[in-house]
Design a protein around this motif. Sequence first.
Motif, PDB file in Angstrom:
ATOM      1  N   ILE A 249      30.589  25.778  -7.563  1.00 12.97           N
ATOM      2  CA  ILE A 249      31.078  27.130  -7.868  1.00 12.97           C
ATOM      3  C   ILE A 249      31.934  26.380  -9.700  1.00 12.97           C
ATOM      4  O   ILE A 249      32.993  26.266  -8.907  1.00 12.97           O
ATOM      5  CB  ILE A 249      32.076  28.024  -7.115  1.00 12.97           C
ATOM      6  CG1 ILE A 249      30.900  27.668  -5.722  1.00 12.97           C
ATOM      7  CG2 ILE A 249      32.362  29.175  -7.319  1.00 12.97           C
ATOM      8  CD1 ILE A 249      29.956  28.989  -5.961  1.00 12.97           C
ATOM      9  N   GLY A 250      32.134  26.798 -10.175  1.00 16.26           N
ATOM     10  CA  GLY A 250      32.867  27.344 -11.616  1.00 16.26           C
ATOM     11  C   GLY A 250      33.309  28.270 -11.977  1.00 16.26           C
ATOM     12  O   GLY A 250      32.034  28.905 -13.002  1.00 16.26           O
ATOM     13  N   ASN A 251      33.784  29.214 -11.783  1.00 13.90           N
ATOM     14  CA  ASN A 251      33.932  30.830 -12.093  1.00 13.90           C
ATOM     15  C   ASN A 251      35.503  31.318 -13.150  1.00 13.90           C
ATOM     16  O   ASN A 251      36.444  31.068 -12.356  1.00 13.90           O
ATOM     17  CB  ASN A 251      33.936  32.156 -10.969  1.00 13.90           C
ATOM     18  CG  ASN A 251      32.417  31.656 -10.323  1.00 13.90           C
ATOM     19  OD1 ASN A 251      31.779  31.294 -11.249  1.00 13.90           O
ATOM     20  ND2 ASN A 251      32.496  32.132  -9.499  1.00 13.90           N
ATOM     21  N   GLU A 252      35.521  31.401 -13.930  1.00 16.51           N
ATOM     22  CA  GLU A 252      36.705  32.136 -14.688  1.00 16.51           C
ATOM     23  C   GLU A 252      37.033  33.427 -14.759  1.00 16.51           C
ATOM     24  O   GLU A 252      36.000  34.418 -14.928  1.00 16.51           O
ATOM     25  CB  GLU A 252      36.324  31.933 -16.946  1.00 16.51           C
ATOM     26  CG  GLU A 252      36.059  30.444 -16.818  1.00 16.51           C
ATOM     27  CD  GLU A 252      37.406  29.873 -16.993  1.00 16.51           C
ATOM     28  OE1 GLU A 252      38.534  30.275 -16.889  1.00 16.51           O
ATOM     29  OE2 GLU A 252      37.612  28.709 -16.709  1.00 16.51           O
ATOM     30  N   ILE A 253      38.167  33.938 -13.945  1.00 13.73           N
ATOM     31  CA  ILE A 253      38.486  34.779 -13.734  1.00 13.73           C
ATOM     32  C   ILE A 253      39.012  35.722 -14.552  1.00 13.73           C
ATOM     33  O   ILE A 253      38.791  36.870 -15.103  1.00 13.73           O
ATOM     34  CB  ILE A 253      39.493  35.213 -12.165  1.00 13.73           C
ATOM     35  CG1 ILE A 253      38.465  34.536 -10.797  1.00 13.73           C
ATOM     36  CG2 ILE A 253      39.985  36.478 -12.072  1.00 13.73           C
ATOM     37  CD1 ILE A 253      38.896  34.616 -10.419  1.00 13.73           C
ATOM     38  N   ASP A 254      40.244  34.631 -15.430  1.00 12.45           N
ATOM     39  CA  ASP A 254      40.645  35.514 -16.527  1.00 12.45           C
ATOM     40  C   ASP A 254      41.907  36.658 -16.071  1.00 12.45           C
ATOM     41  O   ASP A 254      41.752  37.629 -17.294  1.00 12.45           O
ATOM     42  CB  ASP A 254      40.096  34.792 -17.478  1.00 12.45           C
ATOM     43  CG  ASP A 254      40.772  34.800 -18.982  1.00 12.45           C
ATOM     44  OD1 ASP A 254      41.885  34.497 -18.864  1.00 12.45           O
ATOM     45  OD2 ASP A 254      40.720  35.741 -20.129  1.00 12.45           O
ATOM     46  N   ARG A 255      41.966  36.799 -15.094  1.00 12.67           N
ATOM     47  CA  ARG A 255      42.583  38.446 -15.112  1.00 12.67           C
ATOM     48  C   ARG A 255      43.987  38.496 -14.778  1.00 12.67           C
ATOM     49  O   ARG A 255      44.815  37.721 -14.524  1.00 12.67           O
ATOM     50  CB  ARG A 255      42.291  38.691 -13.513  1.00 12.67           C
ATOM     51  CG  ARG A 255      43.092  39.909 -13.319  1.00 12.67           C
ATOM     52  CD  ARG A 255      42.158  41.339 -13.265  1.00 12.67           C
ATOM     53  NE  ARG A 255      42.485  42.802 -13.010  1.00 12.67           N
ATOM     54  CZ  ARG A 255      43.864  42.941 -13.181  1.00 12.67           C
ATOM     55  NH1 ARG A 255      44.947  42.549 -14.795  1.00 12.67           N
ATOM     56  NH2 ARG A 255      44.723  44.208 -13.093  1.00 12.67           N
ATOM     57  N   GLU A 256      45.054  38.667 -15.994  1.00 11.61           N
ATOM     58  CA  GLU A 256      45.908  38.768 -16.639  1.00 11.61           C
ATOM     59  C   GLU A 256      46.857  39.970 -16.592  1.00 11.61           C
ATOM     60  O   GLU A 256      46.386  40.717 -16.603  1.00 11.61           O
ATOM     61  CB  GLU A 256      46.175  38.285 -18.798  1.00 11.61           C
ATOM     62  CG  GLU A 256      47.343  38.059 -18.530  1.00 11.61           C
ATOM     63  CD  GLU A 256      47.275  37.001 -20.172  1.00 11.61           C
ATOM     64  OE1 GLU A 256      47.609  36.254 -20.144  1.00 11.61           O
ATOM     65  OE2 GLU A 256      46.863  37.715 -21.495  1.00 11.61           O
TER      66      GLU A 256
END
Length: 449
Positions: A249-256
Amino acid sequence: MKIINLGASLSIFLFLFCIGTHNCHGQFLKKLGQRAENAAEEAVLRKSEQKVTRETEKAMDTILDGNKGTKQQKKSKSQETQNDANASVEGDDGQTPQKSESNTNVLKQSEFGVYSNFTFIPGNKLLFYDDFTADALGDFPANWETGGSGEVVNTNVSESKWLSLIRRSGYMPSMEDKLPENYTIEFDLSNNGYGSGKPISKIHFAFLTKKAYSMDAGGTLAEIEILLSPNGFNVRSVSNFGGEVDVKIGNEIDREIPEYLNNTVHISIAVNKKRLRMWVNEEKMVDSPNLIQANIGKYFIIQAMDVLPEKGHFVGISNFKIAESTEDLRSLLLKNGKFSTTGIYFDTAASTVKKESYGILLDIANMLRDNKDINLQIIGHTDNQGEENYNQTLSESRAAAVKQILIEEFEIDEARLQFMGKGETEAVDDNTTEKGRANNRRVEFIKIN
């Protein structure tokens, strides 16, 4: 005494910004004068409040509004019939418990607002708890392990003690056993000293297959990465890696979220077999159904990366809790006729229910809606810190607050609910330890006819 001044960097910035113009400089000095006047007024108010508190120590007349921090003036719909409901509640000895003023003056709690979508339910069997109250300032906490360094500190914006995370250190709670298959982790995470021109830091929540103080030595693992940068507090990614992983599993969420930078947030994590979910305050940021594979998740560490106190950084954790998730509430109630939870949270020495309690209260309300034949007696319990009479009154007020929320927030029929308090009289754990006291601060629900 070690005190972290979280307002220092902001004050310096305002001064440098304003010094450029005479007008702004005058405004700045005017604000300082206003602050001095306000501080003097607040000092007088604090003395008055302390006097009133001493005189009314054995009675709690109001439940503070959890959203605004002020007393609600509106009388609850059920207040007029509160005494009649209490009159039918008997204690273990068959005697009707005495009513306190707190029982007859239950005021409406504030709405939970954005937390109405918060579905996190804490585990019901407490495994670990630490708020660092037993640790001396400047020391590394006794119930934690690290391969680096850290210390217990106070801040100027919170009454809590904090474990200050620094540099590239990993921090692991000391536990005799490995983590179970289903569990929850909760803690407050505070950060300060980040912004324009400041270096960034990373915080990793890592789930390991073996005991280690850094992710590099933890074998196959899963991690959530948080970035603290001038742009904001960023839940950046979730991933797992190592030789035992079947599905990578490798997910970019990038919730800033800029408003969470230089602020304090509440972290809630739920692990259910392979599934991992994480909330920051009320918002669910991570929901990964296959993240926890092989033996991942048997150990948990918080890994600091480039948290530099000499650059003005502060990152701290407090009120850290791990609990095992066993049976659901309905099963416990049907099997045992009762259940208790340490997952309903109150302000310190008060009956204000914190918003983080929404998930467990919603679960209780749904159980009552689905089982119309079930009525509940709500019993508040405290630890033994403070005077016995005060704890008795506090336990009654907290039980009353829970009842009121179920009625007014979740529209449960008042006739189905009763409440009472038992103070410190029915401890289920050792009051000499932080974990034991946390276990004793609980709300119990008993099925009644």
